[in-house]
Design an enzyme around this catalytic site. Structure first.
Site, short mmCIF file in Angstrom:
data_model
loop_
_atom_site.label_atom_id
_atom_site.label_comp_id
_atom_site.label_asym_id
_atom_site.label_seq_id
_atom_site.Cartn_x
_atom_site.Cartn_y
_atom_site.Cartn_z
N ASP A 46 0.84 -1.21 0.00
CA ASP A 46 0.00 0.00 0.00
C ASP A 46 0.87 1.25 0.00
O ASP A 46 1.44 1.62 1.02
CB ASP A 46 -0.89 0.00 1.24
N ASP A 100 -10.64 -4.78 -1.29
CA ASP A 100 -9.56 -4.31 -0.41
C ASP A 100 -10.10 -3.44 0.73
O ASP A 100 -10.58 -2.33 0.49
CB ASP A 100 -8.58 -3.49 -1.26
C1 DX5 Z 1 -6.25 0.91 2.72
C2 DX5 Z 1 -5.39 -0.15 2.01
C3 DX5 Z 1 -5.80 -1.55 2.37
C4 DX5 Z 1 -5.67 -1.84 3.88
C5 DX5 Z 1 -6.23 -3.20 4.19
O1 DX5 Z 1 -6.05 2.16 2.12
O2 DX5 Z 1 -5.50 -0.01 0.61
O3 DX5 Z 1 -4.99 -2.47 1.63
O4 DX5 Z 1 -4.31 -1.79 4.24
O5 DX5 Z 1 -6.09 -3.38 5.59
P1 DX5 Z 1 -7.29 -4.05 6.44
O6 DX5 Z 1 -7.42 -5.45 5.91
O7 DX5 Z 1 -6.78 -4.00 7.86
O8 DX5 Z 1 -8.52 -3.23 6.20
ZN ZN Z 2 -4.57 -1.59 -0.55
#
Ligand code: DX5
Ligand code: ZN
Length: 220
Positions: A34, A179
């Site tokens: 990310d 996501d």
């Molecule tokens: C948020 C990111 C996601 C996030 C997912 O902006 O794009 O990939 O890190 O993390 P969780 O699974 O904890 O929501």
């Molecule tokens: Zn992400």
């Protein structure tokens, strides 16, 4: 069987090597990287993600699923081409000019990297239909981009169902990735909506046994 792309956003620096090694052993299908620039979203992860990618490359050959949450998309594509990720995904909302979206898609493909286009929860799925024939994956955000550990926004699952129906009716071959807020409690409805790849961050990183968690996520 859904594939699991583990987001490393919530990995802490002091434990990163250990965690990446554990994810390698647990056979996550992808490492989800990310990248945030502090402009498209408030958080800025560009430095730490660069460090983490270098660490991962020394430990693992598991493919990298790069998620750009940045305004200057071209700059970050250029930064990540050398690490040869499996896929680079950028946000539809980051680019004003539709011709520029096509240029960026072609630029990524010219570098033999697969292309994803991501949309935020409030963006209608129809807005990206015109780009579907040229990309490999749509990343449907199931939370507002910018941080991990958020609650899945149920309405976004309708968009996934709509997209699944559209690509089937129009015979378009592409993957759907979801996501944000996906974990053992929400994975079932995410799968039923039609995703091919589920990004899971805190739901894996904060769990005790990565191998077991990934196995459960795949088998629910
Ligand atoms: C948020 C990111 C996601 C996030 C997912 O902006 O794009 O990939 O890190 O993390 P969780 O699974 O904890 O929501
Ligand atoms: Zn992400």
């Amino acid at each position: 069987m859904v594939e699991i792309s583990t987001s490393i956003l919530s990995v802490k620096k002091e434990e990163s090597i250990r965690k990446f090694y554990d994810l390698e052993v647990a056979h996550t299908d992808y490492f989800h990287i990310d990248i945030m620039d502090g402009k498209f979203v408030n958080n800025n992860t560009s430095e730490i993600m660069k460090e983490y990618v270098n660490e991962i490359k020394q430990i693992s050959n598991i493919p990298l699923d790069v998620h750009l949450m940045v305004s200057n998309v071209k700059e970050y594509i250029e930064e990540y081409i050398p690490v040869k990720p499996n896929i680079i995904t950028f946000h539809y909302e980051a680019i004003e000019d539709k011709k520029e979206i096509i240029n960026l898609i072609n630029y990524i493909k010219e570098n033999n990297i697969r292309v994803g286009l991501s949309i935020k929860p409030d963006t209608k799925i129809e807005e990206i239909y015109e780009f579907l024939p040229y990309i490999h994956m749509v990343l449907v955000m199931t939370v507002e981009p910018g941080k991990g550990g958020q609650k899945l926004i149920e309405d976004t699952l309708v968009k996934i169902e709509q997209l699944k129906k559209y690509i089937k009716e129009n015979n378009i071959g592409l993957d759907i990735e979801a996501d944000g807020g996906i974990n053992l409690e929400t994975i079932k409805e995410v799968k039923e909506a039609g995703v091919d790849i589920a990004v899971v961050g805190s739901g894996i990183i904060n769990s005790k046994d990565y191998k077991e968690t990934i196995k459960q996520l795949k088998n629910i």
